[in-house]
Design a protein around this motif. Structure first.
Motif, PDB file in Angstrom:
ATOM      1  N   THR A   1       0.815  -1.217   0.000  1.00 26.74           N
ATOM      2  CA  THR A   1       0.000   0.000   0.000  1.00 26.74           C
ATOM      3  C   THR A   1       0.847   1.265   0.000  1.00 26.74           C
ATOM      4  O   THR A   1       1.953   1.294   0.549  1.00 26.74           O
TER       5      THR A   1
ATOM      6  N   GLU B   1       0.514   4.101   1.605  1.00 25.54           N
ATOM      7  CA  GLU B   1       0.802   4.775   2.872  1.00 25.54           C
ATOM      8  C   GLU B   1       1.941   4.138   3.653  1.00 25.54           C
ATOM      9  O   GLU B   1       2.503   4.765   4.557  1.00 25.54           O
TER      10      GLU B   1
ATOM     11  N   ASN C   1     -16.713   5.420   5.150  1.00 29.97           N
ATOM     12  CA  ASN C   1     -15.316   5.799   4.914  1.00 29.97           C
ATOM     13  C   ASN C   1     -14.850   5.184   3.604  1.00 29.97           C
ATOM     14  O   ASN C   1     -15.414   4.209   3.121  1.00 29.97           O
TER      15      ASN C   1
ATOM     16  N   LYS D   1     -11.143   4.949   0.777  1.00 29.58           N
ATOM     17  CA  LYS D   1      -9.708   5.140   0.635  1.00 29.58           C
ATOM     18  C   LYS D   1      -9.371   5.607  -0.762  1.00 29.58           C
ATOM     19  O   LYS D   1      -9.927   5.111  -1.746  1.00 29.58           O
ATOM     20  N   THR D   2      -8.476   6.584  -0.855  1.00 28.79           N
ATOM     21  CA  THR D   2      -7.988   7.084  -2.137  1.00 28.79           C
ATOM     22  C   THR D   2      -6.465   7.158  -2.083  1.00 28.79           C
ATOM     23  O   THR D   2      -5.840   6.794  -1.074  1.00 28.79           O
TER      24      THR D   2
ATOM     25  N   THR E   1      -7.147   7.967   3.692  1.00 29.66           N
ATOM     26  CA  THR E   1      -8.435   7.372   4.038  1.00 29.66           C
ATOM     27  C   THR E   1      -9.336   8.428   4.660  1.00 29.66           C
ATOM     28  O   THR E   1      -8.960   9.071   5.642  1.00 29.66           O
ATOM     29  N   THR E   2     -10.512   8.603   4.093  1.00 30.37           N
ATOM     30  CA  THR E   2     -11.471   9.600   4.565  1.00 30.37           C
ATOM     31  C   THR E   2     -12.668   8.902   5.196  1.00 30.37           C
ATOM     32  O   THR E   2     -13.214   7.953   4.630  1.00 30.37           O
TER      33      THR E   2
ATOM     34  N   HIS F   1      -9.666  12.646   8.014  1.00 26.46           N
ATOM     35  CA  HIS F   1      -8.855  12.187   6.887  1.00 26.46           C
ATOM     36  C   HIS F   1      -7.487  11.771   7.400  1.00 26.46           C
ATOM     37  O   HIS F   1      -6.745  12.572   7.973  1.00 26.46           O
ATOM     38  N   GLN F   2      -7.182  10.482   7.208  1.00 31.27           N
ATOM     39  CA  GLN F   2      -5.883   9.954   7.613  1.00 31.27           C
ATOM     40  C   GLN F   2      -4.884  10.141   6.479  1.00 31.27           C
ATOM     41  O   GLN F   2      -5.062   9.611   5.384  1.00 31.27           O
TER      42      GLN F   2
ATOM     43  N   ASP G   1      -4.294  12.183  11.611  1.00 29.77           N
ATOM     44  CA  ASP G   1      -5.625  12.438  11.049  1.00 29.77           C
ATOM     45  C   ASP G   1      -5.933  13.927  11.115  1.00 29.77           C
ATOM     46  O   ASP G   1      -5.658  14.581  12.131  1.00 29.77           O
TER      47      ASP G   1
END
Length: 745
Positions: free
Chosen positions: A174, A176, A586, A588-589, A593-594, A655-656, A672
């Motif tokens: 991933t 992140e 929620n 993920k983009t 992650t929102t 938003h993380q 966040d």
């Protein structure tokens, strides 16, 4: 045996409990390990990062979930044992020194027992066979075909539903997590007849001393589809700990086929005495110490892949998880290899110990805590009712118990009693449930309540334990409470895995416990009303247990809706309509992650203040610093018990950022960004004679939340009030907030 649940948690959480099967890669791996002619720098190889980006981007397309339907089976085995290569040496050392264990008082009973068990069998063994079915039309169905856990006579449903991350992208891939590792493209080889990229990785903070490995893992990625073929993770130290996952190419998708875990848990030291000799030389000799590693093992194999499959609605009815068998009698049909003699002895040995030490009851006690309960024989005690605090009652101590299925499968009475030290009064409640079936949640309930509640609270019916726990600190600075005394009759039914409906009729006497007057008619009234509640959670997974429905995994989106209607009947004094709704989601983009919560409510007609809406403030102007615990719907900088509306809307966005880092210890931290806001109005404020304010302008606060603060299991939030309600006093605008990490979003 006390380490039983600790071991399982460690295996499942740390290692994601998700990898798969393949018997064709081993011969190639020996050659690949020799290919390390890579110039290592203190940064990732750009070519490796580009390959990983494509693998991440195409992961869903390459996964089975992109198919219209599929099915496959799985056989899994988890055990705790001495290293396989050391078993014979351990037996020899144990047999030579068995007399010493009776002499050494310092050896604990559990330590001696563990050594005795290891000399003959494994310390723990768990087998499970499952069938996975998926349909885009009907969703997912997991049939637990059979299950056996050494030492347990009855299945632990919360345990046997633990799942791998077979449908989740490995965390090494991933975006992140790129900052946590350095990646190096080592080679391109042919693996199982397909060209494959070989990418080695190691942690950014990893410095390679002489006796440590060069890399801590390897990723194999298909050159044509950019599907993940295999991942191997090794220990930083030069021990035997290893995690591997393997995928196979089937129907143009990559299915998990095998997973293996070997994790060193501890070292067991045994001393050998030298032969007796009176000479000074012999007496001065040190005892021979032998060290044996104890390891947690996981082996899982997935097979019988089919896609597409015939889709019948009846195959997907009920909850996501369905327990077919739990006695282990049919496991031999699914074993990919027979049990060894040592494994067969494990069941016999540990099962006999389970009877002696009552492992079943202890296991149920431990798993009950997951759902916020303490189980003692036929009673379940609610953890959430033990200790609470609010500004009206002060410290509140309570005891709530419910008779469980050990007493009766269909009838379940309950009671609670509580005492508030500040208001110096007792509260209590009685209730009883009558189940209509054991196949799903469907029951009638009658209850009587004499208690106090915060005015204007959002309905929390059908919230799970985690959501309620997050809201416990909501009234730390709110003293606007009302007395509630009455009876209710209700019915709850799970229409499907994702849809729950509940209906209640209630007749109460309600009275404000603060200086209040409603329409110059006083502070106490009779209220006859009905309440309809809906919960829609289409993606959550559940299983039916003897205690009722158990949530295996809570997934978004979720919708909660409440509709309350009062009547001028049966002595009721009101005729209002009230509804509220909460939507949670929620996603993920590439930029993180929102998550968001949208909620609001409205009251039609005249209703007392406690049937309107408080704005969920948690701050206090009486302190130099606003410090509070997190709340599911609360505002860290808004004063508690000050603002009320008869209609409102609110939002909570978080938003993380895709940036992970370490401060101290092993826990990975992230940040966040938080935005909360609310806006409302009061149509007839003159109806309520007490000191309060409307919140008729947009109220907002922004925040920064440090997850795993200083590598702890807490999140630290910093919040500041912005916009119309900002004051010139810094302490009124600023707040600190703590949150348990396990509560998540």
């Amino acid at each position: 045996m006390k380490s039983f649940f600790t071991f399982l948690s460690l295996c499942m959480v740390i290692f994601g409990y998700s990898q798969s099967k393949s018997k064709t890669v081993n011969s190639e791996n020996e050659k690949i390990q020799e290919i390390e002619t890579v110039i290592l720098e203190n940064k990732s190889d750009p070519k490796a990062l580009e390959i990983l980006r494509k693998a991440d981007r195409l992961y869903y397309f390459n996964s089975p979930r992109s198919l219209n339907s599929y099915s496959y089976k799985a056989y899994e085995k988890v055990s705790l044992d001495i290293d396989q290569d050391s078993i014979s040496n351990f037996k020899e050392a144990f047999n030579k020194n068995i007399h010493l264990f009776n002499k050494k008082k310092r050896d604990s009973l559990s330590d001696i027992s563990a050594r005795q068990i290891f000399s003959k069998s494994k310390l723990f063994l768990w087998e499970r066979a499952q069938e996975f079915k998926y349909s885009k039309r009907f969703g997912e169905k997991v049939n637990i075909l059979d299950n056996r856990i050494s030492g347990l006579k009855q299945p632990i449903n919360e345990l046997i539903t633990l799942q791998s991350n077979r449908n989740k992208i490995p965390h090494q891939i991933t975006q992140e997590n790129r900052s946590l590792y350095h990646f190096f493209l080592s080679d391109t080889i042919e693996l199982v007849g397909r060209k494959t990229f070989v990418i080695n990785f190691r942690e950014v903070s990893y410095k390679k001393p002489i006796k440590k490995r060069k890399f801590t893992g390897t990723v194999y990625i298909d050159t044509q589809t950019f599907g993940i073929k295999k991942i191997e993770s090794l220990s930083k130290e030069n021990d035997e700990s290893k995690i591997s996952s393997t995928w196979t190419y089937f129907n143009s998708k990559w299915f998990l086929i095998e997973e293996r875990v070997k994790l060193e848990m501890s070292r067991m030291v045994m001393e050998e005495e030298s032969e007796q000799d009176n000479s000074a030389e012999k007496r001065s000799q040190k005892k021979i110490r032998k060290s044996f590693g104890t390891y947690a093992y996981l082996y899982a194999e997935y097979f019988d892949f089919q896609s597409p499959i015939e889709e019948h609605k009846s195959d997907f009815k009920g909850y996501t998880y369905n327990l077919k068998n739990a006695d282990g009698k049919t496991l031999d049909q699914y074993r990919t290899r027979p049990l060894s003699d040592r494994e067969m002895r494990t069941y016999k040995t540990i099962d006999s110990l389970g009877k002696i030490y009552r492992i079943d009851s202890k296991a149920k006690f431990a798993t009950g805590l997951i759902n916020g309960q303490i189980r003692l024989k036929s009673l379940d005690f609610d953890v959430g009712e033990l200790v609470n605090y609010n500004l009206y009652e002060g410290l509140r101590l309570g005891l709530k118990a419910k008779v469980n299925e050990n007493f009766d499968a269909y009838v379940s009475p309950d009671y609670y009693v509580a005492y508030g030290f500040k208001d110096d009064s007792w509260k209590y409640g009685l209730g009883i449930d009558f189940k209509t079936t054991l196949e799903k949640n469907s029951f009638f309930r009658v209850e009587y309540t004499d208690d106090v509640f915060a005015s204007g609270e959002f309905h929390r019916r059908l919230w799970n334990f985690k959501m309620r726990m997050m809201n416990y600190g909501n009234n730390i600075n709110n003293d606007k409470y009302y007395h509630h005394k009455g009876v209710s009759v209700s019915y709850l039914n799970d229409v499907s895995n994702g849809l729950t409906l509940a209906f209640a009729a209630r007749r109460n006497f309600e009275e404000a416990q603060f200086d209040y007057n409603f329409r110059n008619e006083g502070a106490g009234f009779h209220n006859f009303n009905t309440l309809f509640t809906l919960k829609y959670s289409p993606n959550s997974t559940n299983i039916m247990t003897p205690q009722g429905k158990s949530i295996v995994e809570q997934r978004n989106p979720e919708l909660y809706f409440n509709f309350e209607k009062s009547f001028n009947a049966f002595g009721g004094d009101f005729n209002y309509t009230r509804f509220d709704a909460l939507f949670i989601h929620n996603f993920k983009t590439l930029i993180g992650t929102t998550g968001f919560r949208l909620y609001g409510g409205m009251v039609f007609g005249d209703a007392p203040i406690w049937k309107n809406f408080t704005m969920n403030g948690m701050a206090s102007n009486s302190r130099d610093l606003n410090f509070n615990l997190t709340s599911f719907l609360g505002f860290a900088t808004l004063e508690g018990g000050k603002y009320y509306n008869d209609r409102f809307i609110a939002y909570y966005f978080t938003h993380q950022l895709p940036w992970y880092f370490k401060s101290f210890g092993q826990n990975v931290s992230s940040v966040d960004l938080v935005l909360r806001g609310t806006l409302g109005a009061m149509k007839r404020p003159q109806n309520h004679q007490f000191e309060y304010q409307q919140l008729d302008k947009l109220y907002q606060e922004v925040g920064l939340e440090w997850n795993n603060f200083l590598s702890s299991y807490f999140n630290l939030g910093l919040f500041y009030r912005v916009g119309y309600y900002t004051t010139g006093n810094f302490k009124e605008n600023f707040a600190l907030q703590f949150k348990l990490k396990l509560l998540q979003f």
